[in-house]
Design a protein around this motif. Structure first.
Motif, PDB file in Angstrom:
ATOM      1  N   LEU A  30    -103.040 -45.048  38.138  1.00 18.16           N
ATOM      2  CA  LEU A  30    -103.944 -44.181  39.187  1.00 18.16           C
ATOM      3  C   LEU A  30    -103.269 -42.875  39.478  1.00 18.16           C
ATOM      4  N   LYS A  31    -104.053 -41.895  39.685  1.00 26.07           N
ATOM      5  CA  LYS A  31    -103.666 -40.660  39.919  1.00 26.07           C
ATOM      6  C   LYS A  31    -104.173 -40.002  41.282  1.00 26.07           C
ATOM      7  N   ASP A  32    -103.386 -39.382  41.926  1.00 29.46           N
ATOM      8  CA  ASP A  32    -103.693 -38.428  43.159  1.00 29.46           C
ATOM      9  C   ASP A  32    -104.989 -37.877  43.006  1.00 29.46           C
ATOM     10  N   LYS A  33    -105.839 -37.777  44.265  1.00 30.79           N
ATOM     11  CA  LYS A  33    -107.088 -36.956  44.422  1.00 30.79           C
ATOM     12  C   LYS A  33    -106.809 -35.513  44.407  1.00 30.79           C
ATOM     13  N   LYS A  34    -106.036 -35.101  45.710  1.00 30.36           N
ATOM     14  CA  LYS A  34    -105.650 -33.846  45.892  1.00 30.36           C
ATOM     15  C   LYS A  34    -104.675 -33.281  45.092  1.00 30.36           C
ATOM     16  N   ALA A  35    -105.048 -33.181  43.565  1.00 35.94           N
ATOM     17  CA  ALA A  35    -103.974 -32.433  42.610  1.00 35.94           C
ATOM     18  C   ALA A  35    -104.766 -32.386  41.395  1.00 35.94           C
ATOM     19  N   ILE A  36    -104.321 -31.604  40.433  1.00 37.74           N
ATOM     20  CA  ILE A  36    -104.758 -31.454  39.184  1.00 37.74           C
ATOM     21  C   ILE A  36    -103.898 -32.417  38.390  1.00 37.74           C
ATOM     22  N   GLN A  49    -101.023 -42.984  49.396  1.00 33.08           N
ATOM     23  CA  GLN A  49    -102.299 -43.002  48.884  1.00 33.08           C
ATOM     24  C   GLN A  49    -102.796 -44.502  48.145  1.00 33.08           C
ATOM     25  N   ARG A  50    -101.852 -45.203  47.995  1.00 30.35           N
ATOM     26  CA  ARG A  50    -102.017 -46.565  47.540  1.00 30.35           C
ATOM     27  C   ARG A  50    -102.972 -47.309  48.661  1.00 30.35           C
ATOM     28  N   PHE A  51    -102.782 -47.010  49.942  1.00 30.28           N
ATOM     29  CA  PHE A  51    -103.460 -47.726  51.080  1.00 30.28           C
ATOM     30  C   PHE A  51    -104.415 -47.000  51.692  1.00 30.28           C
ATOM     31  N   GLY A  52    -104.932 -45.699  51.064  1.00 27.11           N
ATOM     32  CA  GLY A  52    -105.958 -44.875  51.776  1.00 27.11           C
ATOM     33  C   GLY A  52    -105.582 -44.097  52.793  1.00 27.11           C
ATOM     34  N   LYS A  53    -104.634 -43.135  52.746  1.00 31.42           N
ATOM     35  CA  LYS A  53    -104.206 -42.582  53.754  1.00 31.42           C
ATOM     36  C   LYS A  53    -105.388 -41.646  54.916  1.00 31.42           C
ATOM     37  N   GLY A  54    -104.916 -42.235  56.037  1.00 28.40           N
ATOM     38  CA  GLY A  54    -105.944 -41.555  57.022  1.00 28.40           C
ATOM     39  C   GLY A  54    -107.186 -42.201  57.261  1.00 28.40           C
ATOM     40  N   LYS A  55    -107.538 -43.566  56.466  1.00 29.26           N
ATOM     41  CA  LYS A  55    -108.514 -44.289  56.455  1.00 29.26           C
ATOM     42  C   LYS A  55    -108.518 -45.129  57.487  1.00 29.26           C
ATOM     43  N   LYS A  56    -109.692 -45.310  58.293  1.00 24.86           N
ATOM     44  CA  LYS A  56    -109.704 -46.423  59.339  1.00 24.86           C
ATOM     45  C   LYS A  56    -109.311 -47.557  58.661  1.00 24.86           C
ATOM     46  N   ILE A  57    -109.968 -48.212  57.725  1.00 26.11           N
ATOM     47  CA  ILE A  57    -109.701 -49.529  56.989  1.00 26.11           C
ATOM     48  C   ILE A  57    -108.939 -49.137  55.896  1.00 26.11           C
ATOM     49  N   GLN A  58    -107.469 -49.541  55.706  1.00 24.16           N
ATOM     50  CA  GLN A  58    -106.748 -49.448  54.656  1.00 24.16           C
ATOM     51  C   GLN A  58    -106.965 -50.570  53.580  1.00 24.16           C
ATOM     52  N   THR A  59    -106.643 -50.180  51.918  1.00 24.10           N
ATOM     53  CA  THR A  59    -106.969 -51.015  51.217  1.00 24.10           C
ATOM     54  C   THR A  59    -106.433 -52.344  51.485  1.00 24.10           C
ATOM     55  N   ASP A  60    -105.062 -52.381  51.904  1.00 21.86           N
ATOM     56  CA  ASP A  60    -104.343 -53.704  51.912  1.00 21.86           C
ATOM     57  C   ASP A  60    -104.916 -54.601  52.892  1.00 21.86           C
ATOM     58  N   ARG A  61    -105.893 -54.200  53.891  1.00 23.75           N
ATOM     59  CA  ARG A  61    -106.529 -54.963  54.761  1.00 23.75           C
ATOM     60  C   ARG A  61    -107.823 -55.806  53.978  1.00 23.75           C
ATOM     61  N   ILE A  62    -108.258 -54.940  52.947  1.00 27.83           N
ATOM     62  CA  ILE A  62    -109.280 -55.746  52.046  1.00 27.83           C
ATOM     63  C   ILE A  62    -108.616 -56.458  51.222  1.00 27.83           C
ATOM     64  N   GLY A  63    -107.360 -56.333  50.784  1.00 27.68           N
ATOM     65  CA  GLY A  63    -106.777 -57.503  49.920  1.00 27.68           C
ATOM     66  C   GLY A  63    -106.506 -58.422  50.345  1.00 27.68           C
ATOM     67  N   LEU A  64    -105.865 -58.428  51.705  1.00 32.27           N
ATOM     68  CA  LEU A  64    -105.519 -59.733  52.285  1.00 32.27           C
ATOM     69  C   LEU A  64    -106.726 -60.488  52.879  1.00 32.27           C
ATOM     70  N   TYR A  70     -93.590 -42.812  43.435  1.00 31.16           N
ATOM     71  CA  TYR A  70     -94.536 -41.842  44.021  1.00 31.16           C
ATOM     72  C   TYR A  70     -93.798 -40.628  44.410  1.00 31.16           C
ATOM     73  N   ALA A  71     -94.379 -39.506  43.894  1.00 29.00           N
ATOM     74  CA  ALA A  71     -93.822 -38.085  44.099  1.00 29.00           C
ATOM     75  C   ALA A  71     -93.529 -37.785  45.713  1.00 29.00           C
ATOM     76  N   THR A  72     -94.630 -38.358  46.340  1.00 25.52           N
ATOM     77  CA  THR A  72     -94.829 -38.150  47.698  1.00 25.52           C
ATOM     78  C   THR A  72     -93.662 -38.810  48.578  1.00 25.52           C
ATOM     79  N   VAL A  73     -93.244 -40.012  47.908  1.00 27.20           N
ATOM     80  CA  VAL A  73     -92.191 -40.652  48.514  1.00 27.20           C
ATOM     81  C   VAL A  73     -90.895 -40.024  48.348  1.00 27.20           C
ATOM     82  N   CYS A  74     -90.715 -39.545  47.167  1.00 27.67           N
ATOM     83  CA  CYS A  74     -89.571 -38.798  46.759  1.00 27.67           C
ATOM     84  C   CYS A  74     -89.371 -37.472  47.518  1.00 27.67           C
TER      85      CYS A  74
END
Length: 708
Positions: A345-351, A440-455, A695-699
């Motif tokens: 998967l790749k970032d959205k706000k990027a080239i 970004q793996r969890f949907g940064k800033g989203k009200k419902i993040q992806t891990d809750r759907i996975g659970l 993840y580059a953002t983590v680095c």
């Protein structure tokens, strides 16, 4: 997460492993400030033009130190040429049943006999040459030599009429961690030595004599037995194998019986007469072909069955979510999103530049929509035909080119900014960073993040998972208005009329809900409107969230010291998909001797086939599973055809090939900033490579000491 019962250590926040002060700045100010380029398994940037297939077999392998995994090996390139032509069926000559190779008497033949024999030998010779070449690329010289000696010993044993003892002799070729390489090795061994079989045992490849080959070689010639087993292993669709003509009906019956008894689930046999079409025709020969696979209620006629078409390409996209890009391409090409495969998967706000493969689409067809693609802030190039799809993780890593703007010191820090920046870069280069999954793996800033759907999916709460997916954000736009309407009414048809056309995933889900209803079963069917990679993405997001918490807990509990009960990886070059056999439990003696370093420590990513640490961290994992109601979870969701074996992930990772450049503001900018402006730098250009799944953002977070 709540406080741990043992020592009150909290693990719901991310931590750092470097003690520098860091700095502040703005990233992703524009997509051009964050350029991500995938690095393929051969270590190449996918943005570079190439006409080579994605996973080409090459005798020249890249330096192992520069590759996370070896390149994919395509066993379909071993062309056996085992299908015999009609002329072969007209060639007389067959030994009666019961004769061994040394006893077999061939009738005095015509030129066709020798032609047939020569063609069999030529095909066999070509198979051997290609397979031996493939073996040389897969085995080291010592193991290859041992295999040659083992094969020779087996043949000598059979030629001397010595019966094999029980258990039969065997040879281990060692452990091959990569599943695709194991498959290629199995096939290459059987192609080179059809009288041997290979079996797998926990990633180990073991070679044994083939008793089926020995039995068949008593019925037919050795050349035919070799050819048949090569044909069987190649599994070439729509191909046939024809034995030499056989006038003896009883003998043909014996061959039919053997083939159907041993391989009847794979092949079917039939005797075809020669030109005279009489039952006693001396040219009658047995032809073998693979059984057709059923397609629903009816099988496709042989003439209609066609090999799948796969087209590989590099996708460039700008400020666009990957799944949205795939949805757009699917509509334009007339396929479904699950026909696309990708390595990561790749970032959205990027080239971003990444490899993709689409099936059922030719290169020519893809090229016809290039102009439409460009209007969507996308581009495709390196378009070419390949033999198979991609899989997640089939890459070496990613190359990043990043610009951090508006550089400034941390609050209350009056030190030289340039020195702070250089100190941070050097520290992370040398000591690494905590290998968290990025926001970004969890949907940064989203009200419902992806891990809750996975659970919810792991707990088989299908309706809840759908409603979480369709939970609106606070924004007052058409998409969120449609989602809000659905939660209020559960009216899938009405919501579909409100949902904008470009929201491909939501519309696919709503169409299924309209058809099957908002019930548990209906929601299961709705999830199948997503490709497998997207369904399992949500479960992986949950496992990733837990891993992040576990990493924080482990570092808070024990710090950088490797302690008894930790898990360490013994393979320096292994990626996160390493098997449990490569994971070692640290002993008390090893802790005392400081045998291992922090960068070797791994933590399990939840799944049904992982080992847990045997210290406080292991107990912490069990507590989390209890907290989330997964005590009895086997990490399989049969209803959605999802199996999650789990894996291991290093706590610490390092960036590679790091370079940087401080960009000074020009004079006009300095005057605008006033007399107290810092004349060091206004932006930082960074370039580095990260291994797959880092993840580059983590680095950057570790460098800057700033949550970004």
């Amino acid at each position: 997460m709540e406080e741990d019962a043992d020592d009150g250590i909290r693990s719901d926040s991310l931590c750092f492993i470097n003690d520098h002060v860091g700095f502040q700045g703005s990233i992703k100010t524009s997509p051009g400030d964050f350029i991500v380029t995938e690095i393929d398994e051969l270590g190449r940037l996918v943005s570079k033009a190439t006409d080579e297939p994605l996973c080409e077999i090459s005798k020249t392998q890249p330096d192992p130190s520069n590759c996370v995994k070896k390149p994919k090996l395509n066993t379909q390139t071993v062309d056996l040429e085992c299908e015999n032509n009609e002329e072969a069926a007209n060639s007389p000559g067959r030994s009666p049943a019961g004769h061994s190779e040394g006893d077999r008497v061939q009738p005095a033949g015509s030129d066709r006999d020798s032609e047939k024999e020569n063609s069999v030998r030529c095909a066999t010779s070509k198979c051997e040459v290609e397979s031996v070449g493939l073996l040389s690329s897969l085995l080291d010289e010592s193991t290859h030599t041992s295999l040659d000696h083992f094969a020779r010993d087996v043949k000598e044993m059979w030629n001397s009429r010595t019966e094999l003892t029980e258990p039969s002799p065997e040879l281990s070729l060692g452990r091959i961690l990569d599943k695709r390489q194991r498959a290629a090795l199995h096939s290459a061994v059987r192609q080179t030595f059809p009288f041997l079989i290979t079996v797998g045992n926990n990633s180990e490849v073991v070679v044994k004599p083939s008793l089926e080959y020995k039995e068949l070689s008593h019925l037919v010639s050795e050349e035919e037995a070799l050819g048949f087993f090569r044909y069987l292993d190649a599994k070439k669709e729509n191909s046939k194998f024809t034995f030499q003509p056989d006038p003896n009906k009883d003998h043909r019956k014996a061959v039919h019986h053997f083939l159907n008894k041993k391989f009847g689930n794979l092949v079917e046999t039939k005797s075809f007469p020669g030109q005279s079409h009489s039952a006693g025709n001396p040219n009658t020969a047995i032809t073998v072909r693979f059984r057709e696979k059923a397609h629903g209620k009816r099988s496709h006629p042989e003439g209609e069955r066609r090999r799948a078409v796969y087209t590989a390409f590099t996708l460039q996209k700008e400020n666009l979510e990957m799944f949205e890009a795939i949805g757009f391409l699917a509509i334009k090409l007339g396929v479904i999103p699950s026909d696309f495969s990708y390595a990561g998967l790749k970032d959205k706000k990027a080239i971003t530049y990444q490899s993709m493969v689409v099936r059922k689409v030719t290169p020519e067809r893809l090229k016809t929509i290039e102009e439409e693609i460009k209007k969507k802030r996308m581009n495709v190039f390196n378009v070419r035909s390949v033999d198979d799809s991609l899989r997640l993780g089939q890459l070496k890593g990613n190359h990043f080119e990043i610009i951090i703007r508006n550089l400034r010191n941390q609050p209350n820090d009056s030190a030289n900014l340039r020195e702070r920046i250089l100190e941070a870069i050097e520290n992370v280069k040398n000591k690494g960073f905590v290998n968290y999954y990025g926001p970004q793996r969890f949907g940064k800033g989203k009200k419902i993040q992806t891990d809750r759907i996975g659970l919810a999916l792991l707990k088989n709460e299908m309706v809840k998972a759908i409603k979480l997916f369709l939970t609106p954000e606070d924004a007052d736009d058409p998409v969120n208005k449609a989602k809000k309407y659905f939660l209020q009414t559960e009216d899938a048809k009405g919501t579909l009329s409100l949902m904008p056309e470009f929201r491909v995933r939501e519309r696919a889900l709503l169409e299924s809900l309209h058809r099957f209803g908002v019930t548990e079963e209906g929601c299961v069917q709705a999830w199948f409107s997503f490709p497998h990679s997207m369904r399992i993405f949500y479960i992986h997001a949950y496992s990733s969230r837990v891993w992040n918490e576990a990493a924080s807990y482990r570092l808070a509990a024990y710090g950088p010291k490797v302690v008894k009960g930790d898990l360490v990886c013994l393979d320096e070059d292994a990626d996160e998909h390493l098997p449990s056999s490569k994971v070692h439990l640290v002993t008390e003696e090893e802790e005392s001797a400081d045998t291992y370093a922090l960068h070797q420590v791994v933590l399990p990513v939840l799944g049904y086939n992982v080992q847990y640490p045997e210290n406080k961290v292991g107990r912490w994992y069990q507590g989390v599973l209890g907290r989330d109601g997964l005590q009895a979870c086997r990490f399989r969701v049969p209803a959605l055809k999802l199996n999650v074996p789990g894996c291991y992930r290093h706590i610490v990772k390092h960036p590679h090939n790091v370079s940087h450049r401080l960009v000074h503001p020009d004079a006009a900018e300095l005057r605008a900033e006033g007399p107290h402006a810092d004349d060091t730098a206004s932006s930082l250009a960074l370039s580095f490579d990260l291994d797959a799944s880092c993840y580059a953002t983590v680095c950057l977070r570790e460098m800057m000491k700033d949550d970004i």
